[in-house]
Design an enzyme around this catalytic site. Structure first.
Site, PDB file in Angstrom:
ATOM      1  N   ARG A  53      76.181  84.310  45.862  1.00  0.00           N
ATOM      2  CA  ARG A  53      76.502  84.468  44.653  1.00  0.00           C
ATOM      3  C   ARG A  53      77.893  83.763  44.389  1.00  0.00           C
ATOM      4  NH1 ARG A  53      79.104  88.254  41.890  1.00  0.00           N
ATOM      5  NH2 ARG A  53      78.412  89.885  43.159  1.00  0.00           N
ATOM      6  N   TYR A 106      69.832  70.471  21.751  1.00  0.00           N
ATOM      7  CA  TYR A 106      68.526  70.776  22.420  1.00  0.00           C
ATOM      8  C   TYR A 106      68.528  72.184  21.736  1.00  0.00           C
ATOM      9  CZ  TYR A 106      66.166  73.691  25.348  1.00  0.00           C
ATOM     10  OH  TYR A 106      65.235  74.670  26.087  1.00  0.00           O
ATOM     11  N   ASP A 178      76.069  67.025  27.141  1.00  0.00           N
ATOM     12  CA  ASP A 178      74.981  66.947  27.900  1.00  0.00           C
ATOM     13  C   ASP A 178      74.265  65.910  27.980  1.00  0.00           C
ATOM     14  OD1 ASP A 178      72.430  67.756  28.336  1.00  0.00           O
ATOM     15  OD2 ASP A 178      72.199  69.484  27.170  1.00  0.00           O
ATOM     16  N   LYS A 203      64.978  68.540  34.731  1.00  0.00           N
ATOM     17  CA  LYS A 203      64.466  67.396  34.133  1.00  0.00           C
ATOM     18  C   LYS A 203      64.603  66.312  35.221  1.00  0.00           C
ATOM     19  CE  LYS A 203      63.780  70.136  30.740  1.00  0.00           C
ATOM     20  NZ  LYS A 203      64.982  71.049  30.408  1.00  0.00           N
TER      21      LYS A 203
HETATM   22  N1  PLP Z   1      69.810  70.387  27.787  1.00  0.00           N
HETATM   23  C1  PLP Z   1      68.703  69.704  27.346  1.00  0.00           C
HETATM   24  C2  PLP Z   1      68.914  68.264  26.561  1.00  0.00           C
HETATM   25  C3  PLP Z   1      67.331  70.048  27.435  1.00  0.00           C
HETATM   26  O1  PLP Z   1      66.511  69.260  26.940  1.00  0.00           O
HETATM   27  C4  PLP Z   1      67.123  71.357  28.085  1.00  0.00           C
HETATM   28  C5  PLP Z   1      65.992  71.985  28.126  1.00  0.00           C
HETATM   29  O2  PLP Z   1      65.041  71.410  27.732  1.00  0.00           O
HETATM   30  C6  PLP Z   1      68.437  72.067  28.303  1.00  0.00           C
HETATM   31  C7  PLP Z   1      69.598  71.510  28.333  1.00  0.00           C
HETATM   32  C8  PLP Z   1      68.234  73.333  28.875  1.00  0.00           C
HETATM   33  O3  PLP Z   1      67.950  73.386  30.586  1.00  0.00           O
HETATM   34  P1  PLP Z   1      67.235  74.216  31.141  1.00  0.00           P
HETATM   35  O4  PLP Z   1      65.601  74.742  30.567  1.00  0.00           O
HETATM   36  O5  PLP Z   1      67.154  74.030  32.569  1.00  0.00           O
HETATM   37  O6  PLP Z   1      67.985  75.700  30.939  1.00  0.00           O
END
Ligand code: PLP
Length: 385
Positions: A53, A106, A178, A203
């Site tokens: 962890r 998001y 992000d 992704k």
């Molecule tokens: N950031 C973006 C731009 C996303 O599209 C997503 C998920 O679709 C996330 C963060 C969250 O990622 P996760 O689904 O791996 O937790």
């Protein structure tokens, strides 16, 4: 070395003959010591591994590869993008603090900021993308950090990272970006003086829709603080996922290049279709952020959104009529996906929140994979027909 070269080399150690070219997958929950002195020395000055962890050799090798690709000093991996984002925010902000954030992030991040963090005493000051691109430092007064996402999901707006980094530096706060839609193949926020980059590795970084993960990259001190909080919140990635992720990273550069080419062809074809009201793709010359994207990014990426005439009913017909695109959430894998954001990622937002985020009922989001763009265009033509 060029980005492509660094991707292809992966986590390889430049050591003596006989070292593995792929990192070994160390499936151990705990790590042994010889003496109690060694145990105590680890707590005083951690060297090597103690407990999975806290850290693991396979996870560490992948963290180093990601730090290198993103141009940061260090990286910390998590079990999901949301674990990376929430742990970062809960390291940099606490009860009584305010976070400055972009409105059209998001949906999961928006939910965290709007509904979860207020329960912990953390409030959000919201900014539209257009406001951010003209942001002045005084608007950030009293905030602990600025959180932005570019390109945005699903409207593909672009934040001027150099500009927000200057405003935040003047205000004395860090900028968290992000960069999931861009990946380090297309955009490197740390080079533009942003402080921390987060990704959903689920992704493009993983790239094959077969893992869930997240990463934080930045300076060693701040990543160290976030990794320490990760021990308490418990969100570290597991070794097998880290192995899959480093495997995906090796082909990142060529995947993104091909997916960007495919997306540009699809966007261009949709633009001239009579059933399509508008196409959202930063690579199109008419797009509001085209000049900014061209300046800031090394390509426009594999995501395309478009609005059909006829609203949700027509979006439903097109969504159900495609044959090559898989009807699924997520994005960034080798296979093309289709989704209708109002029914999925933006389902739990109010109509007003959706309007502010530019998510209309007829909006369809495409994640372009590695199929032939001609086949994808033909499939969309038949579905729109
Ligand atoms: N950031 C973006 C731009 C996303 O599209 C997503 C998920 O679709 C996330 C963060 C969250 O990622 P996760 O689904 O791996 O937790």
């Amino acid at each position: 070395m060029d980005f492509k070269t660094r991707c292809a080399r992966g986590c390889r150690d430049t050591g003596p003959i006989g070292r593995p070219l792929s990192p070994p997958v160390v499936m151990s929950a705990t790590f042994g010591f010889e003496t109690l002195d060694e145990v105590e020395a680890w707590y005083d000055r951690p060297r090597g591994y103690m407990y999975a962890r806290y850290g693991n050799p396979t996870v560490r090798a992948t963290e180093r590869a990601l730090a290198d690709l993103e141009g940061g000093a260090d990286a910390a991996l998590f079990g999901s993008g949301m674990a990376a984002i929430s742990t970062t925010l809960l390291t940099l902000a606490g009860s009584g603090h305010t976070v400055a954030a972009q409105r059209d992030v998001y949906g999961g991040t928006a939910h965290l900021l709007a509904r979860v963090l207020p329960e912990l005493g953390i409030e959000t000051r919201w900014f539209d993308t257009d406001e951010l691109n003209k942001l002045r430092a005084d608007r950030l007064a009293g905030c602990r950090l600025l959180y932005v996402e570019t390109p945005t999901n699903p409207t593909l707006r672009i934040v001027d990272l150099g500009h927000v980094a200057r405003a935040a530096a003047e205000a004395g706060i860090p900028v968290v970006v992000d960069s999931t839609f861009a990946t380090p193949a297309l955009q490197r926020p740390l080079d533009l003086r942003c402080d921390i980059v987060v990704h959903s590795c689920t992704k493009y970084l993983g790239g094959h829709s077969d893992l869930t993960g997240g990463v934080v990259v930045g300076a060693a001190d701040v990543v160290g603080r976030i990794a320490t909080r990760r021990r308490s919140l418990g969100g570290i990635m597991d070794p097998w996922t880290a192995f899959l992720l480093q495997r995906g990273l090796r082909t990142l550069a060529v995947r993104i290049e091909a997916q960007s080419r495919g997306a540009a062809a699809v966007a261009e074809a949709l633009r001239s279709h009579p059933q399509v009201r508008r196409v959202l793709y930063p690579g199109l010359s008419g797009s509001p952020d085209h000049a900014l994207a061209t300046r800031q990014m090394q390509g426009y990426g594999g995501m395309v959104a478009f609005e059909v005439e006829g609203g949700l009913e027509q979006a439903r017909r097109v969504h159900d009529a495609v044959t090559l695109f898989a009807r699924a959430g997520s994005l960034g894998g080798v296979e093309s996906l289709v989704s209708v954001p109002v029914t999925m990622s933006h389902r739990y937002m109010s109509e007003e929140e959706r309007r502010q985020a530019g998510v209309t009922p007829g909006l369809i989001r495409l994640s372009i994979g590695l199929e032939s763009p001609e086949d994808l265009i033909e499939d969309l033509r038949q579905a729109l027909g």
